[in-house]
Design an enzyme around this catalytic site. Structure first.
Site, mmCIF file in Angstrom:
data_model
loop_
_atom_site.group_PDB
_atom_site.id
_atom_site.type_symbol
_atom_site.label_atom_id
_atom_site.label_comp_id
_atom_site.label_asym_id
_atom_site.label_seq_id
_atom_site.Cartn_x
_atom_site.Cartn_y
_atom_site.Cartn_z
ATOM 1 N N LYS A 58 -0.735 7.193 -12.512
ATOM 2 C CA LYS A 58 -1.179 5.859 -12.079
ATOM 3 C C LYS A 58 -1.525 5.825 -10.582
ATOM 4 O O LYS A 58 -2.177 4.894 -10.135
ATOM 5 C CB LYS A 58 -0.164 4.785 -12.442
ATOM 6 C CG LYS A 58 1.108 4.757 -11.628
ATOM 7 C CD LYS A 58 1.914 3.508 -11.994
ATOM 8 C CE LYS A 58 3.184 3.419 -11.162
ATOM 9 N NZ LYS A 58 3.924 2.185 -11.440
ATOM 10 N N ASP A 59 -1.099 6.844 -9.821
ATOM 11 C CA ASP A 59 -1.443 6.910 -8.390
ATOM 12 C C ASP A 59 -2.810 7.545 -8.145
ATOM 13 O O ASP A 59 -3.314 7.506 -7.021
ATOM 14 C CB ASP A 59 -0.395 7.735 -7.623
ATOM 15 C CG ASP A 59 0.965 7.051 -7.579
ATOM 16 O OD1 ASP A 59 0.993 5.806 -7.709
ATOM 17 O OD2 ASP A 59 1.983 7.742 -7.422
ATOM 18 N N THR A 105 8.790 -7.290 -6.516
ATOM 19 C CA THR A 105 7.835 -6.327 -7.071
ATOM 20 C C THR A 105 6.736 -6.076 -6.052
ATOM 21 O O THR A 105 6.316 -6.986 -5.349
ATOM 22 C CB THR A 105 7.197 -6.808 -8.390
ATOM 23 O OG1 THR A 105 6.153 -5.905 -8.755
ATOM 24 C CG2 THR A 105 6.607 -8.205 -8.266
ATOM 25 N N SER A 107 3.844 -4.919 -6.992
ATOM 26 C CA SER A 107 2.633 -4.820 -7.809
ATOM 27 C C SER A 107 1.997 -6.182 -8.062
ATOM 28 O O SER A 107 2.636 -7.089 -8.616
ATOM 29 C CB SER A 107 2.987 -4.150 -9.146
ATOM 30 O OG SER A 107 2.041 -4.461 -10.135
ATOM 31 N N LEU A 108 0.723 -6.321 -7.683
ATOM 32 C CA LEU A 108 -0.017 -7.548 -7.981
ATOM 33 C C LEU A 108 -0.127 -7.756 -9.486
ATOM 34 O O LEU A 108 -0.107 -8.881 -9.982
ATOM 35 C CB LEU A 108 -1.429 -7.475 -7.386
ATOM 36 C CG LEU A 108 -1.565 -7.407 -5.860
ATOM 37 C CD1 LEU A 108 -3.032 -7.297 -5.478
ATOM 38 C CD2 LEU A 108 -0.949 -8.624 -5.203
ATOM 39 N N ARG A 109 -0.274 -6.642 -10.223
ATOM 40 C CA ARG A 109 -0.410 -6.704 -11.680
ATOM 41 C C ARG A 109 0.837 -7.334 -12.313
ATOM 42 O O ARG A 109 0.737 -8.230 -13.151
ATOM 43 C CB ARG A 109 -0.612 -5.279 -12.222
ATOM 44 C CG ARG A 109 -0.538 -5.138 -13.733
ATOM 45 C CD ARG A 109 -0.525 -3.674 -14.137
ATOM 46 N NE ARG A 109 0.576 -2.938 -13.556
ATOM 47 C CZ ARG A 109 1.817 -2.941 -14.023
ATOM 48 N NH1 ARG A 109 2.132 -3.662 -15.091
ATOM 49 N NH2 ARG A 109 2.762 -2.231 -13.432
ATOM 50 N N ARG A 110 2.001 -6.848 -11.910
ATOM 51 C CA ARG A 110 3.243 -7.390 -12.472
ATOM 52 C C ARG A 110 3.419 -8.856 -12.071
ATOM 53 O O ARG A 110 3.734 -9.700 -12.906
ATOM 54 C CB ARG A 110 4.447 -6.577 -11.978
ATOM 55 C CG ARG A 110 4.505 -5.174 -12.555
ATOM 56 C CD ARG A 110 5.602 -4.337 -11.900
ATOM 57 N NE ARG A 110 5.605 -2.974 -12.417
ATOM 58 C CZ ARG A 110 5.925 -1.893 -11.692
ATOM 59 N NH1 ARG A 110 6.244 -2.028 -10.419
ATOM 60 N NH2 ARG A 110 5.905 -0.699 -12.242
ATOM 61 N N ARG A 127 9.068 -3.040 -1.006
ATOM 62 C CA ARG A 127 8.515 -1.688 -0.915
ATOM 63 C C ARG A 127 9.636 -0.675 -0.723
ATOM 64 O O ARG A 127 10.783 -1.011 -0.499
ATOM 65 C CB ARG A 127 7.531 -1.598 0.276
ATOM 66 C CG ARG A 127 6.191 -2.282 0.083
ATOM 67 C CD ARG A 127 5.269 -1.606 -0.902
ATOM 68 N NE ARG A 127 5.288 -0.160 -0.848
ATOM 69 C CZ ARG A 127 4.669 0.582 0.063
ATOM 70 N NH1 ARG A 127 3.966 0.015 1.007
ATOM 71 N NH2 ARG A 127 4.729 1.900 0.029
ATOM 72 N N GLY A 128 9.244 0.592 -0.757
ATOM 73 C CA GLY A 128 10.207 1.678 -0.582
ATOM 74 C C GLY A 128 10.314 2.499 -1.848
ATOM 75 O O GLY A 128 9.835 2.096 -2.906
ATOM 76 N N ASN A 129 10.932 3.683 -1.735
ATOM 77 C CA ASN A 129 11.130 4.493 -2.937
ATOM 78 C C ASN A 129 12.222 3.857 -3.799
ATOM 79 O O ASN A 129 12.799 2.827 -3.433
ATOM 80 C CB ASN A 129 11.453 5.953 -2.576
ATOM 81 C CG ASN A 129 12.706 6.054 -1.713
ATOM 82 O OD1 ASN A 129 13.604 5.224 -1.805
ATOM 83 N ND2 ASN A 129 12.761 7.065 -0.871
ATOM 84 N N THR A 132 15.604 3.185 -2.109
ATOM 85 C CA THR A 132 15.531 2.093 -1.134
ATOM 86 C C THR A 132 15.513 0.746 -1.829
ATOM 87 O O THR A 132 16.222 -0.187 -1.435
ATOM 88 C CB THR A 132 14.247 2.235 -0.272
ATOM 89 O OG1 THR A 132 14.164 3.567 0.213
ATOM 90 C CG2 THR A 132 14.259 1.273 0.888
ATOM 91 N N ARG A 133 14.698 0.626 -2.865
ATOM 92 C CA ARG A 133 14.586 -0.670 -3.547
ATOM 93 C C ARG A 133 15.887 -1.061 -4.235
ATOM 94 O O ARG A 133 16.300 -2.216 -4.195
ATOM 95 C CB ARG A 133 13.449 -0.630 -4.568
ATOM 96 C CG ARG A 133 12.082 -0.571 -3.916
ATOM 97 C CD ARG A 133 10.991 -0.806 -4.933
ATOM 98 N NE ARG A 133 9.854 0.074 -4.685
ATOM 99 C CZ ARG A 133 8.718 0.020 -5.345
ATOM 100 N NH1 ARG A 133 8.554 -0.855 -6.298
ATOM 101 N NH2 ARG A 133 7.732 0.839 -5.073
ATOM 102 N N CYS A 221 -5.784 -0.889 -6.501
ATOM 103 C CA CYS A 221 -4.507 -1.442 -6.049
ATOM 104 C C CYS A 221 -4.606 -2.913 -5.668
ATOM 105 O O CYS A 221 -3.643 -3.646 -5.737
ATOM 106 C CB CYS A 221 -4.035 -0.662 -4.823
ATOM 107 S SG CYS A 221 -2.561 0.280 -5.155
#
Length: 321
Positions: A58-59, A105, A107-110, A127-129, A132-133, A221
């Site tokens: 997805k990236d 989130t 993500s704009l999609r979510r 944000r973050g891995n 982190t989240r 994105c």
């Protein structure tokens, strides 16, 4: 997987950080760089420092830089989104959270889909891995829950943190979500032949259709585009949707096509035909073409119904925010 297939080879894993890993104070949709999580890895591939790079599919943009191809797509993990709740909300569902609860989130999609489904909740960027989240969720009171890809949590061994899996009725997923892509130099036949054994045929066809849908829409994105796909009894089903940023305006359609074609011995120049950046020698060429056509046709249908307007407004609003 490669060690099992080719036990005599020596493998060295090189860990790398990318722009998307480093810029953690800005929403992904605002950074404006298409290859956020891929550029540094592709540079190493181009310089022959590495022979293959592994991405979350997805990236990867739907058009790869010249000279590169996706040489393998591994069997897809669960492609759906998952809700991870703050410990105080353990055992709840999104629908049971108190009004004005804040959901994290990036993500704009979510956000677009869930705002429409759960108008009583608030959605805020995080944000973050994954570490982190999850830390931000657990150690602060800012978020009641966060939405993440189920596949990422499972791969990291944190499946036990999943409080709710969102069905396609709740939230369609991102193009390529849950699948791993192996990117290689397009002309490196030896490596291409080696990794092609990792292809999962069903995942390849679903992801070709999804990527063709996204490419035809010119999504990325910065706009909410979502999909769901399934292969059953030789039929490939694709659902695709576009959303306004707040989810109030949307278009969603489903189409299907037959991908029931035999594998032909296609020696010669057809060997290296790419379908939306994917080279899959082990999957029948006609089936790949049918999958790509399905994605393009579904996108055309949505565009004919006004998807371009929804996406351009979403893009303008996102840029202005």
């Amino acid at each position: 997987m490669l060690r099992e297939l080719y036990p005599d080879l020596h493998y060295e894993i090189v860990a790398m950080s990318t722009t998307g890993d480093k810029i953690l104070d800005t929403a992904l949709s605002k950074i404006g760089e298409k290859s956020l999580f891929t550029k540094e890895l592709e540079n190493a591939l181009e310089r022959n420092e590495v022979d293959l790079v592994v991405h979350s599919l997805k990236d990867l943009p739907t058009s790869l830089p010249p000279g590169f191809t996706i040489g393998a797509i591994c069997k897809r993990e669960n492609p759906h989104d998952a809700v991870v709740f703050h410990p105080k909300n353990s055992g709840k569902m999104l629908s049971l959270l108190p009004e004005k609860s804040v959901i994290g989130t990036s993500s704009l999609r979510r956000a677009a889909q869930l705002k429409k489904k759960f108008p009583q909740l608030e959605f805020r960027d995080i944000r973050g891995n994954l570490n982190t989240r999850l830390k931000k969720l657990d150690e602060k009171e800012d978020f009641s829950a966060i939405i993440l890809a189920a596949a990422g949590l499972k791969r990291m061994g944190w499946e036990n943190r999943i409080g709710q899996i969102l069905s396609p009725e709740d939230c369609l997923y991102a193009v390529g979500q849950g699948a791993l892509a192996v990117e290689v130099r397009a002309k490196d036949q030896e490596i291409l032949n080696m990794v092609s054994a990792l292809h999962d045929g069903e995942t390849v066809l679903c992801c070709i259709a999804e990527r063709a849908f996204m490419k035809h829409l010119e999504g990325g994105c910065s706009v909410p585009v979502a999909v769901s796909s399934m292969l059953k009894d030789g039929q490939l089903y694709l659902t695709g949707a576009v959303y306004s940023l707040d989810g109030s305006d949307s278009l969603k359609e489903t189409m299907q096509t037959s991908v029931n074609y035999p594998q032909q011995n296609e020696d010669g120049p057809n060997d290296d035909v790419q379908h939306v950046g994917i080279t899959a020698k082990t999957v029948p060429c006609q089936a790949q073409q049918a999958a790509e056509n399905l994605g393009a046709e579904l996108a055309s249908l949505l565009l004919s119904k006004g998807a371009k307007h929804i996406l351009s407004v979403a893009r303008q609003l996102n840029d202005a925010c």
